[in-house]
Scaffold this motif. Structure first.
Motif, PDB file in Angstrom:
ATOM      1  N   VAL A 109       0.193  -1.252  -0.073  1.00  8.36           N
ATOM      2  CA  VAL A 109      -0.265  -0.189   0.112  1.00  8.36           C
ATOM      3  C   VAL A 109       0.737   2.049   0.259  1.00  8.36           C
ATOM      4  N   LYS A 110       0.719   2.353  -0.881  1.00  9.72           N
ATOM      5  CA  LYS A 110       1.517   3.878  -1.017  1.00  9.72           C
ATOM      6  C   LYS A 110       0.289   4.971   0.382  1.00  9.72           C
ATOM      7  N   VAL A 111      -1.038   4.701  -0.470  1.00 11.36           N
ATOM      8  CA  VAL A 111      -1.460   5.435  -0.021  1.00 11.36           C
ATOM      9  C   VAL A 111      -3.044   5.438   1.188  1.00 11.36           C
ATOM     10  N   VAL A 112      -2.618   5.738   2.462  1.00  7.33           N
ATOM     11  CA  VAL A 112      -3.684   4.542   3.218  1.00  7.33           C
ATOM     12  C   VAL A 112      -4.624   5.856   3.878  1.00  7.33           C
ATOM     13  N   ASN A 113      -5.883   6.093   3.370  1.00 13.08           N
ATOM     14  CA  ASN A 113      -6.836   6.848   3.831  1.00 13.08           C
ATOM     15  C   ASN A 113      -8.122   6.415   4.868  1.00 13.08           C
ATOM     16  N   LEU A 114      -8.158   7.374   5.451  1.00 18.51           N
ATOM     17  CA  LEU A 114      -8.494   6.850   7.944  1.00 18.51           C
ATOM     18  C   LEU A 114      -9.819   7.906   7.069  1.00 18.51           C
ATOM     19  N   VAL A 115     -10.810   7.926   7.124  1.00 16.16           N
ATOM     20  CA  VAL A 115     -12.083   7.838   7.534  1.00 16.16           C
ATOM     21  C   VAL A 115     -12.511   7.733   9.526  1.00 16.16           C
ATOM     22  N   LEU A 116     -12.525   9.284   9.520  1.00 14.01           N
ATOM     23  CA  LEU A 116     -12.310   9.749  11.203  1.00 14.01           C
ATOM     24  C   LEU A 116     -13.544   9.409  11.254  1.00 14.01           C
ATOM     25  N   GLY A 117     -15.001   8.657  12.075  1.00  9.97           N
ATOM     26  CA  GLY A 117     -16.557   9.701  12.570  1.00  9.97           C
ATOM     27  C   GLY A 117     -15.773  10.327  14.207  1.00  9.97           C
ATOM     28  N   ILE A 168     -22.824   5.403  10.530  1.00 10.72           N
ATOM     29  CA  ILE A 168     -23.020   5.781   9.416  1.00 10.72           C
ATOM     30  C   ILE A 168     -21.840   6.736   8.855  1.00 10.72           C
ATOM     31  N   SER A 169     -21.778   7.892   9.190  1.00 11.40           N
ATOM     32  CA  SER A 169     -20.891   9.155   7.903  1.00 11.40           C
ATOM     33  C   SER A 169     -20.248   8.708   8.018  1.00 11.40           C
ATOM     34  N   PRO A 170     -19.019   8.424   8.525  1.00 12.45           N
ATOM     35  CA  PRO A 170     -17.087   7.666   8.116  1.00 12.45           C
ATOM     36  C   PRO A 170     -17.907   6.652   7.243  1.00 12.45           C
ATOM     37  N   ILE A 171     -18.891   5.569   7.257  1.00 12.61           N
ATOM     38  CA  ILE A 171     -18.199   3.852   6.251  1.00 12.61           C
ATOM     39  C   ILE A 171     -18.964   4.854   5.102  1.00 12.61           C
ATOM     40  N   ILE A 172     -20.315   5.282   5.407  1.00  9.12           N
ATOM     41  CA  ILE A 172     -20.404   5.627   3.444  1.00  9.12           C
ATOM     42  C   ILE A 172     -19.767   6.466   3.255  1.00  9.12           C
ATOM     43  N   TYR A 173     -19.411   8.236   3.469  1.00 12.70           N
ATOM     44  CA  TYR A 173     -17.899   8.283   3.345  1.00 12.70           C
ATOM     45  C   TYR A 173     -16.880   8.032   2.656  1.00 12.70           C
ATOM     46  N   SER A 174     -16.166   6.913   3.799  1.00 13.88           N
ATOM     47  CA  SER A 174     -15.318   5.580   3.430  1.00 13.88           C
ATOM     48  C   SER A 174     -15.419   5.446   1.745  1.00 13.88           C
ATOM     49  N   TYR A 175     -16.984   4.892   1.903  1.00 15.42           N
ATOM     50  CA  TYR A 175     -17.088   4.187   0.171  1.00 15.42           C
ATOM     51  C   TYR A 175     -17.263   5.011  -0.600  1.00 15.42           C
ATOM     52  N   LEU A 176     -17.813   5.831  -0.575  1.00 12.13           N
ATOM     53  CA  LEU A 176     -17.537   7.101  -1.693  1.00 12.13           C
ATOM     54  C   LEU A 176     -16.131   7.810  -1.927  1.00 12.13           C
ATOM     55  N   ILE A 177     -15.307   7.751  -1.259  1.00  6.95           N
ATOM     56  CA  ILE A 177     -13.938   7.667  -1.490  1.00  6.95           C
ATOM     57  C   ILE A 177     -13.181   6.210  -2.228  1.00  6.95           C
ATOM     58  N   GLU A 219     -11.176   4.071  -6.903  1.00  3.28           N
ATOM     59  CA  GLU A 219     -10.994   2.776  -7.624  1.00  3.28           C
ATOM     60  C   GLU A 219     -11.776   3.024  -8.777  1.00  3.28           C
ATOM     61  N   LYS A 220     -12.209   4.628  -9.311  1.00  3.95           N
ATOM     62  CA  LYS A 220     -11.995   4.786 -10.989  1.00  3.95           C
ATOM     63  C   LYS A 220     -10.723   5.708 -11.222  1.00  3.95           C
ATOM     64  N   CYS A 221     -10.570   6.102 -10.147  1.00  5.68           N
ATOM     65  CA  CYS A 221      -9.079   6.279 -10.380  1.00  5.68           C
ATOM     66  C   CYS A 221      -7.907   4.725 -10.890  1.00  5.68           C
ATOM     67  N   GLY A 222      -8.585   3.983 -10.993  1.00  4.00           N
ATOM     68  CA  GLY A 222      -7.144   3.291 -10.967  1.00  4.00           C
ATOM     69  C   GLY A 222      -6.060   3.147  -9.554  1.00  4.00           C
ATOM     70  N   GLN A 223      -6.458   4.023  -9.040  1.00  8.50           N
ATOM     71  CA  GLN A 223      -5.023   3.636  -7.820  1.00  8.50           C
ATOM     72  C   GLN A 223      -4.929   2.080  -6.681  1.00  8.50           C
ATOM     73  N   GLU A 224      -4.958   1.553  -7.336  1.00 10.72           N
ATOM     74  CA  GLU A 224      -4.798   0.058  -6.702  1.00 10.72           C
ATOM     75  C   GLU A 224      -3.739  -0.234  -5.027  1.00 10.72           C
ATOM     76  N   ASN A 225      -3.464   1.120  -5.430  1.00 10.24           N
ATOM     77  CA  ASN A 225      -1.716   0.733  -4.192  1.00 10.24           C
ATOM     78  C   ASN A 225      -2.670   2.588  -2.932  1.00 10.24           C
ATOM     79  N   GLU A 226      -3.923   2.058  -3.417  1.00  8.23           N
ATOM     80  CA  GLU A 226      -4.348   3.016  -2.712  1.00  8.23           C
ATOM     81  C   GLU A 226      -5.918   2.577  -1.650  1.00  8.23           C
TER      82      GLU A 226
END
Length: 365
Positions: free
Chosen positions: A18-26, A36-45, A50-57
Motif C-alpha cells: 500500500v502506498k496511500v492510506v485514507n482513514l475516515v474518522l467519525g 454511519i457517516s464515516p462508513i458511507i463517506y469512506s465508501y464514496l472515497i 477505484e474509478k481513478c485506477g489507484q490500486e495501491n490506495e
C-alpha cells in the motif's frame, strides 16, 4: 457494504503493497450519525479511488472508539446488524497502529466533527477533508483542504449530498436506508419542538424515500431506533457514563444519557460509578446531560454537574454560567447526591452540541 468493510479491515494486515492510506474518522461519541457517516463517506472515497485506477490506495472507515465500547452504542449495533453489518467487519480506533503507516502516505478525513481530539491532534497536517454539521469552532478554521461544514440536522445529510454531487451512481438501496435511518434519528424525526433539522434534511429524506421506495414510515423507524438506544438494561452505571461521552480539555467529561439525569442519580450505585469514573479518567468535573422522549414525541432534558471536590472552582464557574444562561432556561432542582447540582432544562432545543461552546469558554477563562 459488508464486503467492502471486510476488505478494508483485511487491508490493515497487508500494508506492504500500500502506498496511500485514507482513514475516515467519525466523532469519538460514536452515536449513530458518527458511525454511519464515516462508513458511507469512506465508501464514496473508495469508489472514487477505484474509478481513478489507484490500486495501491486503501480507504478505511474508523469508528472512533475502542472496540470494547461498541456494545455500549446500543442503537448503532442494533441498526447496523439489521443491515447485516457486524462488529467483526468494523474497524475501531484501538485497532489502528499508526506506526504501521510509516512507509505509506497517510490521509485523514473527518466526519461529524472538525476538531481533532488529543489522540489525533499530532496528525493535523494529514487531514485532507472535513464533513461536519456542528457549529464552526473559531479555533479550527481549516484551509487548503476540502470542507463541507454546514449546520444541518445530521451529518448523514451532508454525506448524502456529497454522494449526489460527486458519484450518484453508488447510491444503493442499502446506503439509502442507512442514511434515511440516521437522518430521522438525528433530527428527532423532524420534531418542531426540538428544531434540529433544516429544509436540506427534509428534502434529502424525501428524495431517498421516493427514489428507493423506502416504505417504513419515519415515526415507526424513529421509535424503533430510540427504543434500541434506550435499551440500557444490560449496562452498568459506569458503562452508562461511557456510552455517549464527550471530553473537553482532558479534565471535563460530558456524558449524554438516554434517560434523565434525575433518574440516573437515584440508582444505588450511581455515586460510586461517578467517583470511579472521575478517578480512573482524572476528570475534575462531570457534566451529565439527560434526554427522555415521551411516546407523544415531547422532549424532556436535564443536566447535572458534579466534582469530587465540592469547592472546585471550575465546577462553581460552570454552575454559575448555567444559571446565568438565559437561553438555556435552567432551573435548579433538588438532588439526592451531596454536592451534585441538578438542573431541569426548559429550553429543550439546546443540545450538547450547542451547550458545549458555552462550557468551553468557561473552562478556558
Amino acid at each position: 457494504m459488508n464486503n467492502y468493510l471486510n476488505l478494508s479491515k483485511q487491508a490493515l494486515n497487508q500494508l506492504e503493497k500500500v502506498k496511500v492510506v485514507n482513514l475516515v474518522l467519525g466523532n469519538p461519541t460514536c452515536d449513530l450519525d458518527s458511525a454511519i457517516s464515516p462508513i458511507i463517506y469512506s465508501y464514496l472515497i473508495h469508489k472514487e479511488v477505484e474509478k481513478c485506477g489507484q490500486e495501491n490506495e486503501i480507504v478505511i472507515p474508523v469508528l472512533n472508539i475502542p472496540e470494547e465500547d461498541y456494545p455500549l452504542k446500543t442503537e448503532v449495533k442494533y441498526f447496523l446488524e439489521t443491515k447485516k453489518i457486524y462488529q467483526q467487519n468494523l474497524t475501531f480506533a484501538d485497532q489502528i497502529n499508526l506506526n504501521e503507516f510509516k512507509s505509506c502516505e497517510l490521509r485523514i478525513h473527518l466526519t461529524d466533527h472538525h476538531v481533532l481530539t488529543k489522540d489525533w491532534i499530532n496528525l493535523k497536517s494529514h487531514v485532507k477533508s472535513v464533513i461536519d454539521h456542528r457549529p464552526q469552532d473559531s479555533n479550527w478554521l481549516w484551509s487548503d483542504i476540502y470542507t463541507n461544514i454546514e449546520p444541518v440536522g445530521c451529518c448523514g445529510t451532508l454525506i448524502a449530498q456529497e454522494i449526489l454531487k460527486r458519484m450518484p451512481q453508488i447510491l444503493t438501496q442499502e446506503i439509502a436506508e442507512l442514511l434515511h435511518g440516521v437522518i430521522v434519528l438525528d433530527t428527532i424525526n423532524f420534531s418542531p419542538e426540538a428544531q434540529r433539522f433544516t429544509t436540506t434534511d427534509i428534502e434529502t429524506v424525501k428524495f431517498l424515500q421516493e427514489k428507493f421506495n423506502i416504505t417504513i414510515d419515519n415515526k415507526s423507524l424513529f421509535n424503533e431506533l430510540v427504543a434500541a438506544r434506550n435499551d440500557i438494561s444490560h449496562l452498568t452505571s459506569y458503562q452508562l457514563l461511557r456510552k455517549d461521552l464527550k471530553i473537553i480539555h482532558g479534565n471535563v467529561a460530558l456524558p449524554g444519557f438516554p434517560i434523565l439525569v434525575r433518574d440516573f442519580i437515584k440508582k444505588s450505585d450511581a455515586l460510586n460509578a461517578i467517583n470511579d469514573f472521575c478517578n480512573k479518567n482524572k476528570f475534575d468535573v462531570v457534566i451529565l446531560m439527560g434526554l427522555f422522549i415521551q411516546k407523544d414525541g415531547k422532549i424532556i432534558r436535564d443536566l447535572g454537574i458534579y466534582s469530587q471536590n465540592f469547592n472546585c472552582d471550575l465546577k462553581i464557574r460552570i454552575v454559575n454560567v448555567i444559571k446565568e444562561c438565559e437561553e438555556l432556561q435552567a432551573k435548579e432542582c433538588e438532588s439526592c447526591i451531596p454536592g451534585f447540582v441538578l438542573f431541569a432544562q426548559n429550553n429543550v432545543k439546546m443540545t450538547r452540541k450547542t451547550i458545549l461552546p458555552i462550557i468551553e469558554k468557561t473552562i478556558i477563562k
